[in-house]
Design a protein around this motif. Sequence first.
Motif, PDB file in Angstrom:
ATOM      1  N   GLN A  37       0.826  -1.204   0.000  1.00 28.99           N
ATOM      2  CA  GLN A  37       0.000   0.000   0.000  1.00 28.99           C
ATOM      3  C   GLN A  37       0.863   1.258   0.000  1.00 28.99           C
ATOM      4  O   GLN A  37       2.045   1.223   0.349  1.00 28.99           O
ATOM      5  N   TRP A  38       0.253   2.365  -0.356  1.00 34.36           N
ATOM      6  CA  TRP A  38       0.953   3.647  -0.439  1.00 34.36           C
ATOM      7  C   TRP A  38       0.110   4.683   0.288  1.00 34.36           C
ATOM      8  O   TRP A  38      -1.091   4.808   0.028  1.00 34.36           O
ATOM      9  N   SER A  39       0.704   5.406   1.202  1.00 32.73           N
ATOM     10  CA  SER A  39      -0.029   6.370   2.013  1.00 32.73           C
ATOM     11  C   SER A  39      -0.787   7.362   1.141  1.00 32.73           C
ATOM     12  O   SER A  39      -0.220   7.965   0.221  1.00 32.73           O
ATOM     13  N   THR A  48      -5.792   3.476   4.117  1.00 26.84           N
ATOM     14  CA  THR A  48      -5.060   4.745   4.031  1.00 26.84           C
ATOM     15  C   THR A  48      -3.578   4.541   3.726  1.00 26.84           C
ATOM     16  O   THR A  48      -2.921   5.436   3.202  1.00 26.84           O
ATOM     17  N   GLY A  49      -3.037   3.362   4.047  1.00 26.97           N
ATOM     18  CA  GLY A  49      -1.592   3.185   4.148  1.00 26.97           C
ATOM     19  C   GLY A  49      -1.176   3.488   5.576  1.00 26.97           C
ATOM     20  O   GLY A  49      -1.767   4.360   6.233  1.00 26.97           O
ATOM     21  N   TYR A  50      -0.189   2.748   6.097  1.00 28.42           N
ATOM     22  CA  TYR A  50       0.157   2.901   7.508  1.00 28.42           C
ATOM     23  C   TYR A  50       0.840   4.234   7.800  1.00 28.42           C
ATOM     24  O   TYR A  50       0.635   4.847   8.838  1.00 28.42           O
ATOM     25  N   GLY A  51       1.676   4.717   6.890  1.00 28.01           N
ATOM     26  CA  GLY A  51       2.553   5.850   7.209  1.00 28.01           C
ATOM     27  C   GLY A  51       2.015   7.220   6.877  1.00 28.01           C
ATOM     28  O   GLY A  51       2.770   8.092   6.434  1.00 28.01           O
ATOM     29  N   THR A  94      -6.761 -13.175  14.266  1.00 32.17           N
ATOM     30  CA  THR A  94      -6.206 -12.434  13.133  1.00 32.17           C
ATOM     31  C   THR A  94      -5.299 -11.321  13.659  1.00 32.17           C
ATOM     32  O   THR A  94      -5.610 -10.698  14.674  1.00 32.17           O
ATOM     33  N   ASN A  95      -4.195 -11.128  12.992  1.00 36.87           N
ATOM     34  CA  ASN A  95      -3.292 -10.026  13.354  1.00 36.87           C
ATOM     35  C   ASN A  95      -2.949  -9.256  12.090  1.00 36.87           C
ATOM     36  O   ASN A  95      -2.303  -9.783  11.185  1.00 36.87           O
ATOM     37  N   SER A  96      -3.386  -8.010  12.044  1.00 33.62           N
ATOM     38  CA  SER A  96      -3.114  -7.123  10.909  1.00 33.62           C
ATOM     39  C   SER A  96      -2.009  -6.167  11.313  1.00 33.62           C
ATOM     40  O   SER A  96      -2.166  -5.400  12.258  1.00 33.62           O
ATOM     41  N   SER A  97      -0.916  -6.211  10.589  1.00 35.29           N
ATOM     42  CA  SER A  97       0.296  -5.561  11.073  1.00 35.29           C
ATOM     43  C   SER A  97       0.846  -4.545  10.077  1.00 35.29           C
ATOM     44  O   SER A  97       0.609  -4.638   8.868  1.00 35.29           O
ATOM     45  N   GLY A  98       1.603  -3.594  10.633  1.00 39.16           N
ATOM     46  CA  GLY A  98       2.411  -2.681   9.842  1.00 39.16           C
ATOM     47  C   GLY A  98       3.820  -2.753  10.394  1.00 39.16           C
ATOM     48  O   GLY A  98       4.331  -1.789  10.957  1.00 39.16           O
ATOM     49  N   SER A  99       4.447  -3.915  10.272  1.00 38.74           N
ATOM     50  CA  SER A  99       5.740  -4.190  10.907  1.00 38.74           C
ATOM     51  C   SER A  99       6.864  -3.999   9.898  1.00 38.74           C
ATOM     52  O   SER A  99       6.861  -4.605   8.826  1.00 38.74           O
ATOM     53  N   HIS A 100       7.850  -3.169  10.260  1.00 43.79           N
ATOM     54  CA  HIS A 100       8.924  -2.820   9.330  1.00 43.79           C
ATOM     55  C   HIS A 100      10.077  -3.807   9.420  1.00 43.79           C
ATOM     56  O   HIS A 100      10.224  -4.554  10.383  1.00 43.79           O
ATOM     57  N   HIS A 101      10.907  -3.754   8.412  1.00 46.39           N
ATOM     58  CA  HIS A 101      12.090  -4.613   8.360  1.00 46.39           C
ATOM     59  C   HIS A 101      13.240  -4.009   9.145  1.00 46.39           C
ATOM     60  O   HIS A 101      13.512  -2.819   9.065  1.00 46.39           O
TER      61      HIS A 101
END
Length: 716
Positions: free
Chosen positions: A13-15, A48-51, A196-203
Motif C-alpha cells: 500500500q501507499w499512504s 489509508t496506508g500505515y505511514g 487475526t493479526n493485521s500488522s504494519g511491521s517494518h524490516h
Amino acid sequence: MGHLITVATSLNQWSLDFQGNLERILESICIAKQRGATLRVGPELEITGYGCQDHFLEGDTALHSWEVLAKIIESEEAQGILCDIGMPVMHKNVMYNCRVIIYSGKILLIRPKMWLANDGNYRELRWFTPWMKHRYTEDHYLPRIIHAVTGQTKVPFGDAVVSTVDTCIGVELCEELFTPSSPHILMGLDGVEIFTNSSGSHHELRKLYRRVELIKEATTKLGGVYLYANQQGCDGDRLYYDGCAMIAVNGHIIAQGSQFSLNDVEVVTATIDIEDVRAHRATSSRSMQAAGAERYERIEVDFALSHGKFASEGDVDDLIISRRFKVRYHQPEEEIALGPACWLWDYLRRSRTQGYFVPLSGGIDSCATSVIVYSMCRLIADAAARGDVHVIADARRIAGEPEDSPYVPTDAREFCGRIFHTCFMGTENSSIDTRRRAKELSEAIGSYHVDLNMDTVVTAVRNLFSFVTGVKPQYRVHGGSAAENLALQNIQARLRMVLAYLFAQLLPWVRGRSGGLLVLGSANVDESLRGYFTKYDCSSADVNPIGAISKTDLKRFIKYAQGAFDLPILEGFLDAIPTAELEPITENYIQSDEADMGMTYDELSVFGRLRKVEKCGPYSMFTKLCHEWGSTLSPVQIAEKVKHFFFEYARNRHKMTTLTPSYHAEQYSPDDNRFDLRPFLYPSRFPWQFKKIDEVAVSLPDRSAGQVDAIKTKTA
C-alpha cells in the motif's frame, strides 16, 4: 471433521493512495476467493496506508476511508467472504486505529486497537487513542455514505469477537502481539479459535526471527489458528514493510509469504482442520483456566467458514490440510541485498523519476549503494522474466519506452545501464586505485559512468577565498593548521554534492531523454553516529539505502554479492583501506577513516548499540564495557575511548538534523528525523559524567592481558 480455509494477505500500500489501495484490496479478496478462502485478513490501516503520519489528523483522511470502505462493501468481490479491513475511525470525536469486519454487504464489528506502538519508528499515540474499555462495546453510528450501502444505522464498536456457525474469531492488532499480556490469551480462554493479526511491521536486520517466535508462541500453549497479515513495501517513508504473512496452527507455522517481493498483492492461504485446535486444547489445566475466564461479547454471523466436507466423504483434493514446514530466514547479507533494493524500486516507480545517480568514489560505501541498485535491477529482471505485467509497465515508463513498446527488462545489466548513473569525481588527492575500482565496478554492473577531475572547480573556490582575504589556506601536510586542513577537505566534499545534483538533473538530457535522476547517498550508520562526514557534502542526497547499515554488515554484504551476483571486482573493495581521499597522499601519509575518527568501525557498532538499544549514558556505557573489554583494555583506556566517542558524537550531533532520509535497517540508527529523538546541542565535554568515569577508572583493577602478563613476569 470440518475443514477450514483461511487466508492472510500482504499488500504493498501507499499512504493516501486511496484509489490504488482500493484496487489492491479488491484484488486480494478476489484471489482469496479463487483459492476457496472464506476469511480474508489485510494489513494494518490498509485503506489509508500505515505511514500517513499527521495526515491521520485530517478529516479528509477519515472521509476518504469511509468512501473506500463503501466501495469494498458493495463490490462483487466482497460477497460471500468474511473480510477484515483496516482503517482509521472517528468514534465520539476520538480517532482510533481500527479493524472493520464485514460480510456480504454488512459491517459486523469495528474493533479499535487497544495497545499502540509508540517508540522507535512509531508514534501512534500522536494520532490515535487506545481503546481502554476491554471486553466492552458501544454503538457506533455510521456515516450516511455507509448507511446508503448497508442499510445499517449503527454497529458494535469495541472489544468483541465474531462468532460464525462453526467457530469463533478474535482480532489482535500488530503491537498487541508484542505486549506482555496479549489479547489472544484471554480471547483463547473464552473459546476463540482463530486469531487475526493485521500488522504494519517494518524490516530490521535479524528481526524476523522474533516475530516468528511470537506468532508460534501465541498458539503453542493456548492452541488455535493465528493469521498474520503484514504490509509489504515502501508506503512513502523511511521504512520498508517486509511482508512475510504467516499462518500458524498450535504453535507451528504452516504457511509463509515472501519477505521481500516486488509484488503489489500477495495472498497466502492454508487449509486447516479446526478439530486440531480443539484436540490441542483438551488439557485439564487449560480447561480449568478457561472455565473461569471472563466473557467476551460475541457478534454472531450466520455463515460457516468450513466447507462442510469430511475426510470420509472423499472429493477433498482441494482441501488438503496444510502441514508444518521450516520457516525461511534470510541471512543479514541477503536482507541487505533484498530489502533496500525493493525499497528503492518502490521509491523510484512512485516518484516517477528516470533513475538513480551515485557519486561512485571507489570505496566500499558507494560500492554497496551501487550494488544494491544492481540487486534492484536483478529483481526487476527476474520479475519481468516471470511475466509480471506491473513491473514490466513501470520499467518501460522509467526507461523512457512507450506503453506499447515490446521492451522487456530481462537483462539486469542492460536495464541498469538505462536507469543507473555513476560518476567518479576525482581530485589531485584521488588515487589511481579508487578511480580504477569505480570504473571497473560500473562496467561490471552496467551503469552509465562518467569520470571527471574537479580540480579546476576546487582551485577556483580556493583562489576566490585567497583573493578576498589575502591568505591562502594549506593542507596539514604542507604546514597548514587543523582549521585550514578541514576547510580544504570540506570544499571538495561539498562541491561533489553540487556536481552530483547538476549531473543528476542533466545526464538524462545528455542521453536524449527527459526527466531527472534521484541522487543516492552512501554514508553508513557508523559514520553518521560519529558525525564523520561533512554537512551538506555528497552524503547529502535524496535517499540513502545504507544510512542505517553498519560498516561491518556492509562488508559482509559485499562479500556475499561477490559470489551471488558474480562480481569478482568486489574483492578489491573489501581489501581497500577506507579513506575519504580529501588530503594529499605523500610517501609518509595516506588518509585513513579509522585513524581520522580515533576509533574502529567495530567499536562504533558497540558504542551505537549501547547508546541506543541498551539506553546507556556515558557512565553506564563505561561500566558495561569494563566487563566486556576488561580482558584486553585497562579501565583507563576504556574510559578514554568512551569519553572520546561521546565527545565526538555530541559535537557532531547537529549533523543528524540534515541526514538524508535512509532505509531503516538497524536499531542503533541515529536518524534525527524520526527514530532517534535527542538534542542536537550538548555539553559535549560532559563534565559531571566524565569526572565520574575518571574517578572510577583509576580505582578499578587492570585486568587487561598486557597488565596480567606484566604481573606474571614481575612475580617470576
